[in-house]
Design a protein around this motif. Sequence first.
Motif, PDB file in Angstrom:
ATOM      1  N   ILE A 121       0.826  -1.200   0.000  1.00 43.69           N
ATOM      2  CA  ILE A 121       0.000   0.000   0.000  1.00 43.69           C
ATOM      3  C   ILE A 121       0.869   1.262   0.000  1.00 43.69           C
ATOM      4  CG2 ILE A 121      -1.708   1.313   1.324  1.00 43.69           C
ATOM      5  CD1 ILE A 121      -2.703  -1.264  -0.096  1.00 43.69           C
ATOM      6  N   VAL A 122       1.892   1.272   0.839  1.00 38.55           N
ATOM      7  CA  VAL A 122       2.760   2.450   0.885  1.00 38.55           C
ATOM      8  C   VAL A 122       3.903   2.203  -0.100  1.00 38.55           C
ATOM      9  CG1 VAL A 122       4.022   4.059   2.354  1.00 38.55           C
ATOM     10  CG2 VAL A 122       2.114   2.759   3.288  1.00 38.55           C
ATOM     11  N   ALA A 123       3.521   2.160  -1.398  1.00 34.85           N
ATOM     12  CA  ALA A 123       4.526   1.873  -2.418  1.00 34.85           C
ATOM     13  C   ALA A 123       5.530   3.013  -2.481  1.00 34.85           C
ATOM     14  CB  ALA A 123       3.844   1.703  -3.762  1.00 34.85           C
ATOM     15  N   ASN A 124       5.017   4.218  -2.327  1.00 36.23           N
ATOM     16  CA  ASN A 124       5.928   5.354  -2.339  1.00 36.23           C
ATOM     17  C   ASN A 124       6.564   5.480  -0.958  1.00 36.23           C
ATOM     18  OD1 ASN A 124       3.268   6.008  -1.458  1.00 36.23           O
ATOM     19  ND2 ASN A 124       3.909   8.111  -1.313  1.00 36.23           N
ATOM     20  N   SER A 125       7.817   5.819  -0.948  1.00 40.63           N
ATOM     21  CA  SER A 125       8.504   5.943   0.329  1.00 40.63           C
ATOM     22  C   SER A 125       8.050   7.206   1.041  1.00 40.63           C
ATOM     23  CB  SER A 125       9.999   6.019   0.067  1.00 40.63           C
ATOM     24  OG  SER A 125      10.648   6.512   1.211  1.00 40.63           O
ATOM     25  N   LEU A 126       7.966   7.105   2.363  1.00 41.18           N
ATOM     26  CA  LEU A 126       7.652   8.304   3.136  1.00 41.18           C
ATOM     27  C   LEU A 126       8.925   9.094   3.440  1.00 41.18           C
ATOM     28  CD1 LEU A 126       4.938   6.976   5.618  1.00 41.18           C
ATOM     29  CD2 LEU A 126       4.598   8.443   3.641  1.00 41.18           C
ATOM     30  N   ALA A 127      10.059   8.674   2.838  1.00 41.04           N
ATOM     31  CA  ALA A 127      11.328   9.350   3.129  1.00 41.04           C
ATOM     32  C   ALA A 127      11.285  10.826   2.757  1.00 41.04           C
ATOM     33  CB  ALA A 127      12.467   8.665   2.390  1.00 41.04           C
ATOM     34  N   SER A 128      10.472  11.158   1.736  1.00 46.87           N
ATOM     35  CA  SER A 128      10.415  12.554   1.309  1.00 46.87           C
ATOM     36  C   SER A 128       9.430  13.374   2.138  1.00 46.87           C
ATOM     37  CB  SER A 128      10.030  12.634  -0.170  1.00 46.87           C
ATOM     38  OG  SER A 128       8.802  11.964  -0.397  1.00 46.87           O
ATOM     39  N   VAL A 140       6.678  17.001   0.662  1.00 47.47           N
ATOM     40  CA  VAL A 140       6.936  17.353   2.055  1.00 47.47           C
ATOM     41  C   VAL A 140       5.658  17.224   2.890  1.00 47.47           C
ATOM     42  CG1 VAL A 140       6.508  19.837   1.786  1.00 47.47           C
ATOM     43  CG2 VAL A 140       8.104  19.045   3.530  1.00 47.47           C
ATOM     44  N   ALA A 141       4.496  17.293   2.236  1.00 45.69           N
ATOM     45  CA  ALA A 141       3.207  17.239   2.939  1.00 45.69           C
ATOM     46  C   ALA A 141       2.597  15.842   2.863  1.00 45.69           C
ATOM     47  CB  ALA A 141       2.243  18.255   2.333  1.00 45.69           C
ATOM     48  N   ILE A 142       1.958  15.428   3.938  1.00 45.54           N
ATOM     49  CA  ILE A 142       1.402  14.074   3.986  1.00 45.54           C
ATOM     50  C   ILE A 142       0.282  13.894   2.971  1.00 45.54           C
ATOM     51  CG2 ILE A 142      -0.320  14.455   5.819  1.00 45.54           C
ATOM     52  CD1 ILE A 142       0.710  11.753   7.021  1.00 45.54           C
ATOM     53  N   ALA A 143      -0.416  14.975   2.611  1.00 43.98           N
ATOM     54  CA  ALA A 143      -1.491  14.881   1.617  1.00 43.98           C
ATOM     55  C   ALA A 143      -0.973  14.251   0.326  1.00 43.98           C
ATOM     56  CB  ALA A 143      -2.072  16.267   1.336  1.00 43.98           C
ATOM     57  N   HIS A 144       0.229  14.631  -0.076  1.00 41.32           N
ATOM     58  CA  HIS A 144       0.847  14.086  -1.289  1.00 41.32           C
ATOM     59  C   HIS A 144       0.865  12.553  -1.225  1.00 41.32           C
ATOM     60  CE1 HIS A 144       3.956  14.051  -4.576  1.00 41.32           C
ATOM     61  NE2 HIS A 144       4.277  12.910  -3.982  1.00 41.32           N
ATOM     62  N   HIS A 145       1.257  12.028  -0.071  1.00 42.60           N
ATOM     63  CA  HIS A 145       1.455  10.580   0.076  1.00 42.60           C
ATOM     64  C   HIS A 145       0.135   9.825   0.199  1.00 42.60           C
ATOM     65  CE1 HIS A 145       5.816  11.157   0.470  1.00 42.60           C
ATOM     66  NE2 HIS A 145       5.456  12.313   1.010  1.00 42.60           N
ATOM     67  N   ILE A 146      -0.856  10.455   0.855  1.00 42.66           N
ATOM     68  CA  ILE A 146      -2.180   9.814   0.948  1.00 42.66           C
ATOM     69  C   ILE A 146      -2.765   9.664  -0.460  1.00 42.66           C
ATOM     70  CG2 ILE A 146      -4.476   9.919   1.982  1.00 42.66           C
ATOM     71  CD1 ILE A 146      -3.457  12.137   3.825  1.00 42.66           C
ATOM     72  N   ILE A 147      -2.668  10.747  -1.235  1.00 41.56           N
ATOM     73  CA  ILE A 147      -3.252  10.734  -2.582  1.00 41.56           C
ATOM     74  C   ILE A 147      -2.469   9.780  -3.480  1.00 41.56           C
ATOM     75  CG2 ILE A 147      -3.853  12.147  -4.590  1.00 41.56           C
ATOM     76  CD1 ILE A 147      -3.959  14.585  -2.613  1.00 41.56           C
ATOM     77  N   ARG A 148      -1.136   9.808  -3.354  1.00 41.69           N
ATOM     78  CA  ARG A 148      -0.307   8.939  -4.206  1.00 41.69           C
ATOM     79  C   ARG A 148      -0.573   7.453  -3.918  1.00 41.69           C
ATOM     80  NH1 ARG A 148       4.382   8.991  -7.401  1.00 41.69           N
ATOM     81  NH2 ARG A 148       4.876  11.177  -7.056  1.00 41.69           N
ATOM     82  N   ALA A 149      -0.712   7.112  -2.634  1.00 37.28           N
ATOM     83  CA  ALA A 149      -0.983   5.706  -2.288  1.00 37.28           C
ATOM     84  C   ALA A 149      -2.275   5.244  -2.940  1.00 37.28           C
ATOM     85  CB  ALA A 149      -1.056   5.545  -0.769  1.00 37.28           C
ATOM     86  N   TYR A 150      -3.284   6.126  -2.960  1.00 37.38           N
ATOM     87  CA  TYR A 150      -4.556   5.765  -3.614  1.00 37.38           C
ATOM     88  C   TYR A 150      -4.382   5.714  -5.132  1.00 37.38           C
ATOM     89  CZ  TYR A 150      -9.086   6.169  -5.708  1.00 37.38           C
ATOM     90  OH  TYR A 150     -10.170   5.961  -6.521  1.00 37.38           O
ATOM     91  N   ALA A 151      -3.664   6.679  -5.703  1.00 32.76           N
ATOM     92  CA  ALA A 151      -3.467   6.702  -7.169  1.00 32.76           C
ATOM     93  C   ALA A 151      -2.762   5.413  -7.619  1.00 32.76           C
ATOM     94  CB  ALA A 151      -2.637   7.919  -7.566  1.00 32.76           C
TER      95      ALA A 151
END
Length: 319
Positions: A8-15, A300-311
């Motif tokens: 699910i968290v394919a994108n790293s949260l490192a950024s 830098v914002a968590i919104a980016h990662h929430i949306i990306r995980a869904y995309a």
Amino acid sequence: MAFMTKPIVANSLASLGYIGSKLDRISEQRRDRARIEAAMNHPDAGVYALAGDIILLRKRGDILDPLLSPAEARSFGEPLQTMFVGLAGEAARSAISIAPETAERAKANGGYAAIDLRSVAVQGLAHQHLPALASAKSVLLWHASHRFCANCGMPTQSIEAGWRRDCPNCGEHHFPRVDPCVIMLAIDGDRCLLGRSHRFLPNMWSCLAGFVEPGESFEESVRRETKEETGIEVGEMRYFASQPWPFPMSMMVAFHAEAKTTDLTIDWKELEGARWFDRDELRLMFAGKHPDGLFVPPPVAIAHHIIRAYAENGAAVLA
Ligand SMILES: [Zn+2]
């Protein structure tokens, strides 16, 4: 053939900004003055200098470095407030609050840049320093606004290396605040709900978000805020991640949530717009190829990662 799903968290949260501190907070030792002083006098000790939202960064060749030596920090005169942030090995990372005029003077004299924390983060400057800067900014701002006791009105004193203020008059202890906020992505199968706040950059769309109220769970807050802002009812939800957000001292708690209704009733006082986006449109936004130039918040914002995980994963983020 087995159906393979990506994590699910394919994108790293490192950024993601403001998380991942390597410092040891030694929270149980902050009362030990000798220990804190020894760390602050260590040859490798470093100091962050802030004037409200503004970070002072030393120009070292092509690098803008927010970590100043204690001698550099002393050159600005007596700070308005000092706090211990954490330990790097045995050396302290501390932070000082300086007057805006002091920051301006340092900048004018050359050798320093003065940049607000949001820009420092979005521009990717000093990413490894962001967690410490988030702590420093939130706690120093709390000091500036809690000089007097909320209980009796008398002046308070900073103790525990800047992590508590006590009132000598009535004995009340005051601690730095963290304000919890929920941030959520409502999902209806192959589409999700994004909104635009009046203060967003033009063309940026993001998750809905709002403050948690006293006597409310995160889940109840997600349901209430989504309903209030867009009229959408959400049912089951899944926790995604959290992020300290030092503007001024919030804690973003992120969820994917299943939409149970789809007709929008927008609260125009809160939002400039809200609508459903399908995953193809999200992919264009992430790729910077949206025909209308729409985009999502930066990594830098968590919104980016929430949306990306869904995309990337679709409604599987709710599974
Ligand atoms: Zn008091």
